[in-house]
Motif scaffolding. Structure first.
Motif, PDB file in Angstrom:
ATOM      1  N   GLY A 197       0.801  -1.221   0.000  1.00 43.70           N
ATOM      2  CA  GLY A 197       0.000   0.000   0.000  1.00 43.70           C
ATOM      3  C   GLY A 197       0.830   1.265   0.000  1.00 43.70           C
ATOM      4  N   ARG A 198       2.146   1.124  -0.251  1.00 45.40           N
ATOM      5  CA  ARG A 198       3.019   2.301  -0.275  1.00 45.40           C
ATOM      6  C   ARG A 198       2.906   3.012  -1.627  1.00 45.40           C
ATOM      7  NH1 ARG A 198       6.177  -1.947   1.904  1.00 45.40           N
ATOM      8  NH2 ARG A 198       6.788  -2.408  -0.238  1.00 45.40           N
ATOM      9  N   ASP A 199       3.364   4.279  -1.637  1.00 51.17           N
ATOM     10  CA  ASP A 199       3.386   5.036  -2.884  1.00 51.17           C
ATOM     11  C   ASP A 199       4.625   4.709  -3.701  1.00 51.17           C
ATOM     12  OD1 ASP A 199       0.990   6.299  -2.424  1.00 51.17           O
ATOM     13  OD2 ASP A 199       1.912   7.968  -1.362  1.00 51.17           O
ATOM     14  N   ARG A 200       5.637   4.125  -3.058  1.00 52.54           N
ATOM     15  CA  ARG A 200       6.878   3.752  -3.737  1.00 52.54           C
ATOM     16  C   ARG A 200       7.317   2.391  -3.237  1.00 52.54           C
ATOM     17  NH1 ARG A 200       6.181   8.947  -3.893  1.00 52.54           N
ATOM     18  NH2 ARG A 200       7.097  10.201  -5.561  1.00 52.54           N
ATOM     19  N   SER A 201       7.940   1.626  -4.109  1.00 54.04           N
ATOM     20  CA  SER A 201       8.313   0.264  -3.730  1.00 54.04           C
ATOM     21  C   SER A 201       9.611   0.259  -2.932  1.00 54.04           C
ATOM     22  CB  SER A 201       8.475  -0.607  -4.979  1.00 54.04           C
ATOM     23  OG  SER A 201       9.669  -0.276  -5.668  1.00 54.04           O
ATOM     24  N   LEU A 202       9.708  -0.710  -2.060  1.00 53.03           N
ATOM     25  CA  LEU A 202      10.928  -0.896  -1.284  1.00 53.03           C
ATOM     26  C   LEU A 202      12.112  -1.154  -2.213  1.00 53.03           C
ATOM     27  CD1 LEU A 202      12.451  -1.386   1.391  1.00 53.03           C
ATOM     28  CD2 LEU A 202      11.628  -3.761   1.313  1.00 53.03           C
ATOM     29  N   PHE A 203      11.866  -1.905  -3.274  1.00 55.37           N
ATOM     30  CA  PHE A 203      12.931  -2.244  -4.224  1.00 55.37           C
ATOM     31  C   PHE A 203      13.555  -0.989  -4.840  1.00 55.37           C
ATOM     32  CE2 PHE A 203      13.885  -3.225  -8.781  1.00 55.37           C
ATOM     33  CZ  PHE A 203      15.047  -3.955  -8.554  1.00 55.37           C
ATOM     34  N   GLU A 220      27.999  -4.201  -7.838  1.00 51.55           N
ATOM     35  CA  GLU A 220      28.014  -3.872  -6.412  1.00 51.55           C
ATOM     36  C   GLU A 220      26.769  -3.087  -6.024  1.00 51.55           C
ATOM     37  OE1 GLU A 220      32.841  -3.566  -5.627  1.00 51.55           O
ATOM     38  OE2 GLU A 220      31.761  -1.841  -6.444  1.00 51.55           O
ATOM     39  N   THR A 221      26.364  -2.162  -6.894  1.00 55.04           N
ATOM     40  CA  THR A 221      25.158  -1.379  -6.626  1.00 55.04           C
ATOM     41  C   THR A 221      23.941  -2.280  -6.452  1.00 55.04           C
ATOM     42  OG1 THR A 221      25.997   0.532  -7.848  1.00 55.04           O
ATOM     43  CG2 THR A 221      23.613   0.394  -7.556  1.00 55.04           C
ATOM     44  N   LEU A 222      23.774  -3.225  -7.370  1.00 53.45           N
ATOM     45  CA  LEU A 222      22.597  -4.097  -7.307  1.00 53.45           C
ATOM     46  C   LEU A 222      22.703  -5.095  -6.165  1.00 53.45           C
ATOM     47  CD1 LEU A 222      21.633  -4.739 -11.039  1.00 53.45           C
ATOM     48  CD2 LEU A 222      21.146  -2.802  -9.542  1.00 53.45           C
ATOM     49  N   ASN A 223      23.907  -5.557  -5.887  1.00 50.94           N
ATOM     50  CA  ASN A 223      24.058  -6.500  -4.778  1.00 50.94           C
ATOM     51  C   ASN A 223      23.748  -5.818  -3.450  1.00 50.94           C
ATOM     52  OD1 ASN A 223      24.644  -9.228  -4.118  1.00 50.94           O
ATOM     53  ND2 ASN A 223      26.562  -8.557  -3.182  1.00 50.94           N
ATOM     54  N   ARG A 224      24.207  -4.565  -3.291  1.00 52.54           N
ATOM     55  CA  ARG A 224      23.878  -3.809  -2.078  1.00 52.54           C
ATOM     56  C   ARG A 224      22.370  -3.535  -2.001  1.00 52.54           C
ATOM     57  NH1 ARG A 224      28.541   0.047  -0.282  1.00 52.54           N
ATOM     58  NH2 ARG A 224      26.822   1.493   0.124  1.00 52.54           N
ATOM     59  N   THR A 225      21.743  -3.317  -3.165  1.00 54.58           N
ATOM     60  CA  THR A 225      20.283  -3.155  -3.191  1.00 54.58           C
ATOM     61  C   THR A 225      19.599  -4.419  -2.686  1.00 54.58           C
ATOM     62  OG1 THR A 225      20.425  -1.630  -5.068  1.00 54.58           O
ATOM     63  CG2 THR A 225      18.293  -2.692  -4.675  1.00 54.58           C
ATOM     64  N   ARG A 226      20.088  -5.560  -3.161  1.00 51.38           N
ATOM     65  CA  ARG A 226      19.503  -6.840  -2.723  1.00 51.38           C
ATOM     66  C   ARG A 226      19.616  -6.998  -1.208  1.00 51.38           C
ATOM     67  NH1 ARG A 226      21.474 -11.653  -1.473  1.00 51.38           N
ATOM     68  NH2 ARG A 226      23.581 -11.056  -2.072  1.00 51.38           N
ATOM     69  N   VAL A 227      20.780  -6.678  -0.666  1.00 53.68           N
ATOM     70  CA  VAL A 227      20.976  -6.787   0.785  1.00 53.68           C
ATOM     71  C   VAL A 227      20.043  -5.823   1.520  1.00 53.68           C
ATOM     72  CG1 VAL A 227      22.629  -6.419   2.664  1.00 53.68           C
ATOM     73  CG2 VAL A 227      23.360  -7.590   0.579  1.00 53.68           C
ATOM     74  N   GLY A 228      19.915  -4.585   1.006  1.00 59.55           N
ATOM     75  CA  GLY A 228      19.055  -3.598   1.650  1.00 59.55           C
ATOM     76  C   GLY A 228      17.594  -4.017   1.661  1.00 59.55           C
ATOM     77  N   VAL A 229      17.108  -4.532   0.537  1.00 57.36           N
ATOM     78  CA  VAL A 229      15.714  -4.981   0.464  1.00 57.36           C
ATOM     79  C   VAL A 229      15.492  -6.169   1.400  1.00 57.36           C
ATOM     80  CG1 VAL A 229      13.964  -6.012  -1.042  1.00 57.36           C
ATOM     81  CG2 VAL A 229      15.368  -4.123  -1.885  1.00 57.36           C
ATOM     82  N   THR A 230      16.431  -7.096   1.412  1.00 53.93           N
ATOM     83  CA  THR A 230      16.295  -8.285   2.261  1.00 53.93           C
ATOM     84  C   THR A 230      16.216  -7.886   3.728  1.00 53.93           C
ATOM     85  OG1 THR A 230      17.562  -9.574   0.647  1.00 53.93           O
ATOM     86  CG2 THR A 230      17.335 -10.502   2.847  1.00 53.93           C
ATOM     87  N   ARG A 231      17.089  -6.977   4.144  1.00 51.09           N
ATOM     88  CA  ARG A 231      17.079  -6.537   5.548  1.00 51.09           C
ATOM     89  C   ARG A 231      15.798  -5.777   5.879  1.00 51.09           C
ATOM     90  NH1 ARG A 231      23.302  -4.319   5.933  1.00 51.09           N
ATOM     91  NH2 ARG A 231      24.297  -6.333   6.354  1.00 51.09           N
ATOM     92  N   ALA A 232      15.444  -4.830   5.025  1.00 49.90           N
ATOM     93  CA  ALA A 232      14.276  -3.990   5.305  1.00 49.90           C
ATOM     94  C   ALA A 232      12.986  -4.804   5.351  1.00 49.90           C
ATOM     95  CB  ALA A 232      14.166  -2.882   4.266  1.00 49.90           C
ATOM     96  N   SER A 233      12.928  -5.880   4.569  1.00 48.59           N
ATOM     97  CA  SER A 233      11.716  -6.720   4.543  1.00 48.59           C
ATOM     98  C   SER A 233      11.806  -7.888   5.515  1.00 48.59           C
ATOM     99  CB  SER A 233      11.496  -7.261   3.132  1.00 48.59           C
ATOM    100  OG  SER A 233      12.513  -8.184   2.792  1.00 48.59           O
TER     101      SER A 233
END
Length: 508
Positions: A197-203, A220-233
């Motif tokens: 229900g957010r206006d913007r996706s976590l991804f 590295e950018t995308l791998n850090r994104t993957r880690v960030g999404v995994t932690r936040a979710s």
């Protein structure tokens, strides 16, 4: 039918990181991006909140990073193909080409398809006809000589199209991409993400955060994104990455100075989305329809008990014609008719009803309207349409299976069992009918039969979430608590909505 297909583990790509070398300078204009945010699907209950906002935010960031960006919002199939053609035409040998798509995606025949807002999907063949295959897009970009190819798909959503069938969505499939390609999905293979229900996706939030960090390779950018999404979710959403980059590429160079955007990128062309606003009509359910699902449907016996009491003796026949005008005044039953079908103005149902009015024996239109009614929880109307479909073609196994499922949801278990048995007689090992019959047996308490049906369905399609969850419940009721809990946990990991779906069927 099912869109969830068994994916061999050999197709799953691991992320291979290149040796660190200096970031190659690229002239302004060598970076091209097509950004697509599709939110207004007529078959969904409501527009998605995230895709358009995410597309706009990413567009702004990519422009700052020196990309020439075209952005499409709520694009139909023709608009998406024209946008891709324009992207292909800009690519020069050695260019960087980036594709971002946010909206609904479907996997079919081990390939992932991006779905335009005007797609008409009723069966799996329609996915290949109306969807746009990611592998074909990457191959075409590669054939134009792009040195770095990046595809970012935020499309692992449970989409409304599967709601026309017994089975459910299973996210995206691994991609077989040419060398020099970096692909990222917002969720794991064959997994779906529940929109919060957010206006913007976590991804995209995490992606933008990492893109802005200088001196990082794209991997590295995308791998850090993957880690960030995994932690936040809290590990509920784990993005998937596949890389075959042969050279290092950075969104922001090591000196922290962003490339100068080419002049043309200041004008964000969005030519094609104009037609799509006309398709902004919405009605059907999105994550999982939440029908009322009456659990114990024994109304008919109650009506039979009502008949014997003795009202007849009390009712004297009205003698004179004088009361007839009074009856006419007291009983204005006409207004009840318009309220009979609350979905009559739904654009999909309206279109199908017009076809049926023109040809009452149009079995295809009747079947499709039944599917739409079922997806809205209007099971009585759905069953009527399936009745007519089967009357026209008694061997229509899809209609038999769908009527079996609809009858099961409303608790008509014996007729439902007959429908599933007939579908399986006509098409042995029909996985959807095995899954539906498993639900019939689960609701009726025949847990051993339910386990056998779900087992048979899972042998054909091991990623059939509804069978996995149903088998878990049946095993628990049969005394195998640990085995059942494992099935349930695996099913919930693949589809977080599965619990609500079964509750809507009257199964807890």
């Amino acid at each position: 039918m099912t869109f969830r297909l068994l994916l061999p583990l050999g197709l799953m790509f691991s992320v291979a990181f290149s040796a660190v070398v200096s970031w190659p300078a690229r002239a302004a204009g060598d970076r091209f991006a097509l950004v697509i945010g599709n939110a207004k699907y007529p078959d969904a209950e409501a527009p998605l909140k995230e895709p358009v906002n995410d597309a706009r935010d990413l567009t702004d960031e990519l422009k700052r990073d020196g990309f020439s960006v075209e952005t499409l919002e709520n694009a139909g199939g023709d608009a998406m193909r024209r946008g891709l053609d324009r992207l292909y035409g800009k690519i020069k040998p050695g260019s960087v080409a980036l594709l971002f798509f946010s909206g609904y995606g479907i996997q079919s025949s081990r390939q992932s398809y991006m779905i335009p807002v005007d797609a008409q999907i009723w069966q799996e063949a329609d996915v290949r006809r109306d969807g746009i295959g990611l592998e074909q897009v990457l191959q075409e970009i590669n054939s134009r000589g792009a040195g770095v190819k990046i595809a970012l798909l935020d499309a692992s959503r449970r989409n409304p199209y599967e709601r026309r069938f017994r089975t459910a969505s299973a996210g995206l499939a691994p991609v077989i991409a040419p060398s020099g390609t970096l692909v990222m999905y917002s969720a794991a293979l064959s997994a779906v993400v529940t929109d919060g229900g957010r206006d913007r996706s976590l991804f995209v939030q995490e992606l933008l955060k990492e893109i802005r960090v200088p001196d990082l390779t794209a991997e590295e950018t995308l791998n850090r994104t993957r880690v960030g999404v995994t932690r936040a979710s809290r590990s509920e959403q784990v993005p998937w990455i596949s890389s075959s980059l042969a050279e290092d590429f950075s969104f922001v160079p090591g000196n922290g100075v962003r490339p100068t955007p080419p002049a043309e990128s200041s004008v964000a062309p969005a030519p094609a989305p104009a037609p799509t606003p006309t398709q902004v009509v919405v009605a059907p359910p999105v994550p999982s329809p939440l029908p009322p699902a009456p659990p114990a449907p024994q109304p008919t016996p109650v009506q039979k008990v009502d008949t014997p009491p003795p009202p007849p003796p009390v009712a004297p026949a009205p003698p004179a014609p004088a009361p007839s005008p009074v009856i006419a005044n007291v009983a204005p039953a006409a207004p009840a008719a318009p309220a009979q079908d609350p979905f009559a103005d739904d654009p999909t149902i309206k279109s199908l009803s017009a076809k049926i009015a023109a040809n009452p024996e149009d079995a295809g239109a009747l079947y499709r309207r039944g599917q739409v009614y079922a997806s809205k929880g209007a099971y009585a109307q759905a069953i009527r349409d399936f009745d007519d479909t089967i009357r026209i073609n008694p061997k229509d196994v899809e209609a038999l299976n769908n009527r079996c499922w609809a009858r099961t949801v409303v608790g008509e278990l014996q007729p439902a069992l007959r429908d599933c048995n007939e579908a399986l007689r006509l098409r042995p090992n029909f996985v959807d009918a095995l899954d539906s019959r498993g639900l019939v047996n689960l609701k009726s308490g025949a847990v051993k039969n339910a386990i056998a049906d779900f087992d048979a369905a899972l042998k054909i399609n091991p990623r059939l979430t509804s069978s996995l969850y149903g088998r878990g419940l049946a095993k628990q009721r049969n005394g195998a608590a640990q085995e059942g809990a494992l099935d349930i946990a695996n099913a919930k990991a693949m589809d977080p909505n599965i619990v609500r779906e079964f509750e809507a069927y009257g199964v807890r």
